[in-house]
Design a protein around this motif. Structure first.
Motif, PDB file in Angstrom:
ATOM      1  N   GLN A 337       0.817  -1.222   0.000  1.00  0.00           N
ATOM      2  CA  GLN A 337       0.000   0.000   0.000  1.00  0.00           C
ATOM      3  C   GLN A 337       0.850   1.271   0.000  1.00  0.00           C
ATOM      4  O   GLN A 337       0.404   2.322  -0.466  1.00  0.00           O
ATOM      5  CB  GLN A 337      -1.026   0.023   1.145  1.00  0.00           C
ATOM      6  CG  GLN A 337      -0.482  -0.167   2.545  1.00  0.00           C
ATOM      7  CD  GLN A 337      -0.162  -1.631   2.877  1.00  0.00           C
ATOM      8  OE1 GLN A 337      -0.439  -2.552   2.098  1.00  0.00           O
ATOM      9  NE2 GLN A 337       0.443  -1.844   4.033  1.00  0.00           N
ATOM     10  N   GLU A 338       2.104   1.177   0.501  1.00  0.00           N
ATOM     11  CA  GLU A 338       3.008   2.342   0.508  1.00  0.00           C
ATOM     12  C   GLU A 338       3.234   2.904  -0.903  1.00  0.00           C
ATOM     13  O   GLU A 338       3.584   4.064  -1.074  1.00  0.00           O
ATOM     14  CB  GLU A 338       4.359   1.960   1.110  1.00  0.00           C
ATOM     15  CG  GLU A 338       4.468   2.220   2.591  1.00  0.00           C
ATOM     16  CD  GLU A 338       4.323   3.702   2.943  1.00  0.00           C
ATOM     17  OE1 GLU A 338       5.105   4.523   2.458  1.00  0.00           O
ATOM     18  OE2 GLU A 338       3.401   4.019   3.700  1.00  0.00           O
ATOM     19  N   LEU A 339       3.033   2.046  -1.916  1.00  0.00           N
ATOM     20  CA  LEU A 339       3.221   2.505  -3.299  1.00  0.00           C
ATOM     21  C   LEU A 339       2.298   3.665  -3.647  1.00  0.00           C
ATOM     22  O   LEU A 339       2.583   4.438  -4.559  1.00  0.00           O
ATOM     23  CB  LEU A 339       2.885   1.371  -4.272  1.00  0.00           C
ATOM     24  CG  LEU A 339       3.936   0.325  -4.553  1.00  0.00           C
ATOM     25  CD1 LEU A 339       3.393  -0.655  -5.570  1.00  0.00           C
ATOM     26  CD2 LEU A 339       5.198   0.990  -5.093  1.00  0.00           C
ATOM     27  N   ARG A 340       1.192   3.777  -2.905  1.00  0.00           N
ATOM     28  CA  ARG A 340       0.242   4.870  -3.190  1.00  0.00           C
ATOM     29  C   ARG A 340       0.773   6.216  -2.711  1.00  0.00           C
ATOM     30  O   ARG A 340       0.227   7.252  -3.056  1.00  0.00           O
ATOM     31  CB  ARG A 340      -1.113   4.560  -2.541  1.00  0.00           C
ATOM     32  CG  ARG A 340      -1.775   3.314  -3.112  1.00  0.00           C
ATOM     33  CD  ARG A 340      -3.254   3.291  -2.779  1.00  0.00           C
ATOM     34  NE  ARG A 340      -3.900   2.072  -3.243  1.00  0.00           N
ATOM     35  CZ  ARG A 340      -4.409   1.921  -4.471  1.00  0.00           C
ATOM     36  NH1 ARG A 340      -4.370   2.908  -5.328  1.00  0.00           N
ATOM     37  NH2 ARG A 340      -4.977   0.774  -4.810  1.00  0.00           N
ATOM     38  N   ALA A 341       1.835   6.191  -1.869  1.00  0.00           N
ATOM     39  CA  ALA A 341       2.379   7.435  -1.296  1.00  0.00           C
ATOM     40  C   ALA A 341       3.693   7.834  -1.966  1.00  0.00           C
ATOM     41  O   ALA A 341       4.479   8.586  -1.405  1.00  0.00           O
ATOM     42  CB  ALA A 341       2.577   7.259   0.208  1.00  0.00           C
ATOM     43  N   LYS A 342       3.931   7.319  -3.168  1.00  0.00           N
ATOM     44  CA  LYS A 342       5.198   7.636  -3.869  1.00  0.00           C
ATOM     45  C   LYS A 342       4.997   8.838  -4.798  1.00  0.00           C
ATOM     46  O   LYS A 342       4.016   9.554  -4.669  1.00  0.00           O
ATOM     47  CB  LYS A 342       5.692   6.409  -4.626  1.00  0.00           C
ATOM     48  CG  LYS A 342       6.004   5.231  -3.717  1.00  0.00           C
ATOM     49  CD  LYS A 342       7.177   5.523  -2.797  1.00  0.00           C
ATOM     50  CE  LYS A 342       7.429   4.384  -1.830  1.00  0.00           C
ATOM     51  NZ  LYS A 342       8.417   4.739  -0.797  1.00  0.00           N
ATOM     52  N   GLU A 343       5.918   9.041  -5.746  1.00  0.00           N
ATOM     53  CA  GLU A 343       5.878  10.216  -6.618  1.00  0.00           C
ATOM     54  C   GLU A 343       4.552  10.293  -7.366  1.00  0.00           C
ATOM     55  O   GLU A 343       4.089  11.373  -7.730  1.00  0.00           O
ATOM     56  CB  GLU A 343       7.059  10.197  -7.596  1.00  0.00           C
ATOM     57  CG  GLU A 343       8.409  10.504  -6.952  1.00  0.00           C
ATOM     58  CD  GLU A 343       9.085   9.310  -6.277  1.00  0.00           C
ATOM     59  OE1 GLU A 343       8.379   8.393  -5.772  1.00  0.00           O
ATOM     60  OE2 GLU A 343      10.324   9.287  -6.236  1.00  0.00           O
ATOM     61  N   SER A 344       3.961   9.114  -7.673  1.00  0.00           N
ATOM     62  CA  SER A 344       2.547   9.062  -8.081  1.00  0.00           C
ATOM     63  C   SER A 344       1.945   7.921  -7.272  1.00  0.00           C
ATOM     64  O   SER A 344       2.667   7.208  -6.575  1.00  0.00           O
ATOM     65  CB  SER A 344       2.423   8.780  -9.590  1.00  0.00           C
ATOM     66  OG  SER A 344       2.846   7.452  -9.889  1.00  0.00           O
ATOM     67  N   ASP A 345       0.630   7.755  -7.333  1.00  0.00           N
ATOM     68  CA  ASP A 345       0.005   6.571  -6.723  1.00  0.00           C
ATOM     69  C   ASP A 345       0.360   5.412  -7.651  1.00  0.00           C
ATOM     70  O   ASP A 345      -0.294   5.162  -8.659  1.00  0.00           O
ATOM     71  CB  ASP A 345      -1.515   6.770  -6.649  1.00  0.00           C
ATOM     72  CG  ASP A 345      -2.241   5.498  -6.206  1.00  0.00           C
ATOM     73  OD1 ASP A 345      -1.643   4.402  -6.233  1.00  0.00           O
ATOM     74  OD2 ASP A 345      -3.424   5.607  -5.853  1.00  0.00           O
ATOM     75  N   ARG A 346       1.463   4.752  -7.327  1.00  0.00           N
ATOM     76  CA  ARG A 346       2.050   3.792  -8.281  1.00  0.00           C
ATOM     77  C   ARG A 346       1.230   2.530  -8.460  1.00  0.00           C
ATOM     78  O   ARG A 346       1.472   1.789  -9.415  1.00  0.00           O
ATOM     79  CB  ARG A 346       3.493   3.447  -7.888  1.00  0.00           C
ATOM     80  CG  ARG A 346       4.442   4.564  -8.208  1.00  0.00           C
ATOM     81  CD  ARG A 346       5.892   4.173  -7.993  1.00  0.00           C
ATOM     82  NE  ARG A 346       6.749   5.308  -8.323  1.00  0.00           N
ATOM     83  CZ  ARG A 346       7.915   5.552  -7.763  1.00  0.00           C
ATOM     84  NH1 ARG A 346       8.383   4.743  -6.820  1.00  0.00           N
ATOM     85  NH2 ARG A 346       8.620   6.604  -8.134  1.00  0.00           N
ATOM     86  N   ILE A 347       0.269   2.253  -7.582  1.00  0.00           N
ATOM     87  CA  ILE A 347      -0.599   1.105  -7.857  1.00  0.00           C
ATOM     88  C   ILE A 347      -1.520   1.507  -9.002  1.00  0.00           C
ATOM     89  O   ILE A 347      -1.611   0.839 -10.028  1.00  0.00           O
ATOM     90  CB  ILE A 347      -1.383   0.682  -6.599  1.00  0.00           C
ATOM     91  CG1 ILE A 347      -0.405   0.204  -5.512  1.00  0.00           C
ATOM     92  CG2 ILE A 347      -2.419  -0.405  -6.952  1.00  0.00           C
ATOM     93  CD1 ILE A 347      -1.036  -0.274  -4.230  1.00  0.00           C
ATOM     94  N   ARG A 348      -2.152   2.678  -8.837  1.00  0.00           N
ATOM     95  CA  ARG A 348      -3.109   3.139  -9.858  1.00  0.00           C
ATOM     96  C   ARG A 348      -2.417   3.450 -11.191  1.00  0.00           C
ATOM     97  O   ARG A 348      -2.852   2.986 -12.243  1.00  0.00           O
ATOM     98  CB  ARG A 348      -3.835   4.377  -9.326  1.00  0.00           C
ATOM     99  CG  ARG A 348      -4.768   4.997 -10.328  1.00  0.00           C
ATOM    100  CD  ARG A 348      -5.958   5.616  -9.676  1.00  0.00           C
ATOM    101  NE  ARG A 348      -6.710   4.633  -8.898  1.00  0.00           N
ATOM    102  CZ  ARG A 348      -7.682   4.949  -8.057  1.00  0.00           C
ATOM    103  NH1 ARG A 348      -7.999   6.210  -7.851  1.00  0.00           N
ATOM    104  NH2 ARG A 348      -8.347   4.009  -7.415  1.00  0.00           N
ATOM    105  N   THR A 349      -1.329   4.242 -11.149  1.00  0.00           N
ATOM    106  CA  THR A 349      -0.731   4.684 -12.420  1.00  0.00           C
ATOM    107  C   THR A 349      -0.106   3.499 -13.181  1.00  0.00           C
ATOM    108  O   THR A 349      -0.218   3.425 -14.404  1.00  0.00           O
ATOM    109  CB  THR A 349       0.324   5.797 -12.201  1.00  0.00           C
ATOM    110  OG1 THR A 349       1.285   5.363 -11.232  1.00  0.00           O
ATOM    111  CG2 THR A 349      -0.325   7.082 -11.721  1.00  0.00           C
ATOM    112  N   THR A 350       0.493   2.559 -12.454  1.00  0.00           N
ATOM    113  CA  THR A 350       1.094   1.405 -13.134  1.00  0.00           C
ATOM    114  C   THR A 350       0.000   0.575 -13.802  1.00  0.00           C
ATOM    115  O   THR A 350       0.107   0.199 -14.981  1.00  0.00           O
ATOM    116  CB  THR A 350       1.896   0.540 -12.131  1.00  0.00           C
ATOM    117  OG1 THR A 350       2.906   1.359 -11.551  1.00  0.00           O
ATOM    118  CG2 THR A 350       2.549  -0.660 -12.794  1.00  0.00           C
TER     119      THR A 350
END
Ligand code: S3P
Length: 435
Positions: A337-350
């Motif tokens: 879930q931490e991926l959502r707090a990166k430079e973009s929401d990397r779960i969604r954008t990926t």
């Protein structure tokens, strides 16, 4: 900037990845508060690490850059030598700059404000603000102290015993840095081990610091300026590891790459998926393990990724997702879930951008499920302003059927400004094909 990529017939060559971003930030910041002068070699050429240098200069630190040789000379200000900045500090896109510097600023007897670009101003800062306040710093920020800009009036800190609610090396490092300026001992406990570059480097610079498993203790210390040669960034190498494993005619050697075990989850997962990867010439440089890594064409199978390995590959998940799309079978990524707090929401954008390539994936609150089809089709896609997504999409484009266009390709320069040059070098694509 848009870059067009047609899949090349082969991927072949040697690449020395740019200096590790995480270690570069630390080498600059720690030497800035150390006594004496230091030379940092192979400093990351990315914009994030330039943001750190810019902020340190505004704090009165003497810094000379020789960009041609990726060398930075830092004149240490000593434990009490930073000066109040005349203007707002700008961390740009860099979470590491903001969080690590906030830890230092919390220990300084002056007022400072630190901000960043729109992505960074949307990222969670309460995770550093709360414990730094508990140590005695006065910090305020938007959203009741949860968002930058942060205004900090530091000094008079005392030690803390703190259990991190999230596994974050940036938060751990911010508190360890504040601990260097605090009265008494600070004890920081992580839920899961994260990258330990801070502990290694502070120890090498003479700090009173000791790590036992997931607990790190630090006491007020004065650092000794120390020359550092930065290893190649395994997070940059990861794009080539995946491209090389997926392309049917590939052999890429990644020289002088950092293989700190807190960062090598991508090697474990790719091998588990069937990638042919060899690690040679293992050696130590400046307290960090370094090696040469070779990857060859492989056929990959889906896998499950979750639990304690996540912090060891958190930044590589977008490109691992590309590998999973091209693998046979299903890949499940969870606890991320931490991926959502990166430079973009990397779960969604990926998920959204890989769907443009015909990939079949589902978004989950803490990760994604990827149904590997063994193929992708060329697409028009966007980096969404996120450097790691820009380069992951380029990897998808290198192995997709037909031509692709990556929009917002300039984002790669945040961590890897020579990525597109290296892509040309290993793919043999001409300047026109990658324009
Ligand atoms: C970093 C830690 C990680 C990582 C980031 C760099 C560091 O972030 O994603 O790219 O240098 O400490 P978190 O600490 O937020 O997990």
């Amino acid at each position: 900037m848009e870059i067009a990529i047609a899949p090349p017939s082969r991927l072949e060559g040697e690449i020395t990845p740019p200096g590790d971003k995480s270690i570069s930030h630390r080498a600059a910041i720690f030497n800035a508060i150390a006594q004496g002068n230091a030379t940092i070699r192979s400093y990351s050429p990315g914009a994030d690490c330039s943001s750190t240098l810019r902020c340190l200069r505004s704090l009165g630190v003497g810094i000379t850059e020789d960009s041609q040789h990726a060398t930075v000379r830092v004149e240490g200000a000593g434990a009490a030598g930073l000066r109040e900045p005349a203007n707002v500090l700008n961390a740009g896109n860099s979470g590491t700059t903001m969080r690590l510097l906030a830890g230092v600023l919390a220990g300084q007897p002056f007022f400072s404000v630190i901000t960043g670009d729109s992505s960074l101003r949307g990222r969670p800062m309460g995770r550093i603000v709360k414990p730094l306040q508990q140590m005695g710093a006065q910090i305020s920020g938007r959203g009741q102290g949860s968002l930058a800009p942060l205004a900090i009036r530091g000094g008079n800190l005392h030690g803390i015993s703190y259990k991190l609610p999230v596994a974050s090396a940036q938060v751990k490092s911010a508190l360890l840095l504040a601990g260097l300026f605090a009265e008494g001992e600070s004890e920081i406990q992580e839920p899961v081990a994260t990258r330990d570059h801070t502990e290694r480097m502070l120890q090498a610079m003479g700090a009173q610091i000791a790590a036992h498993g997931v607990v790190v203790r630090v006491q007020r210390s004065t650092l000794r300026a120390t020359d550092v040669t930065i290893p190649g960034d395994i997070s940059a190498a990861a794009f080539w590891l995946v491209a090389g494993a997926l392309h049917p005619c590939a052999r890429i050697r990644l020289k002088h790459t950092g293989v700190n075990p807190t960062r090598t989850g991508v090697l474990d997962v790719l091998r588990q998926m069937g990638a042919r990867i060899t690690v040679e010439n293992s050696r130590y440089e400046g307290g960090e393990p370094v090696a040469d890594i070779t990857v060859e064409s492989s056929s990959l199978a889906g896998t499950e990724i979750g639990g304690d390995i996540i912090p060891r590959l958190i930044d590589e998940i977008p490109v691992i997702a590309v590998a999973a799309c091209m693998a046979k079978g299903t890949t499940v990524i969870k606890d991320a879930q931490e991926l959502r707090a990166k430079e973009s929401d990397r779960i969604r954008t990926t998920v959204q951008e890989l769907r443009c390539f015909g990939a079949v994936l589902e978004e989950r609150p803490d990760g994604m499920v990827i149904h590997g089809t063994g193929s992708l089709k060329g697409a028009r896609c966007s980096s969404r302003g996120d450097h790691r997504l820009a380069m992951s999409l380029a990897v998808a484009a290198l192995v997709a059927r037909g031509k692709s266009v990556v929009q917002g390709a300039q984002a790669a320069s945040i961590s890897y400004p020579t990525f597109w040059e290296d892509l040309r070098a290993v793919s043999g694509l001409s300047g026109e094909a990658v324009a």
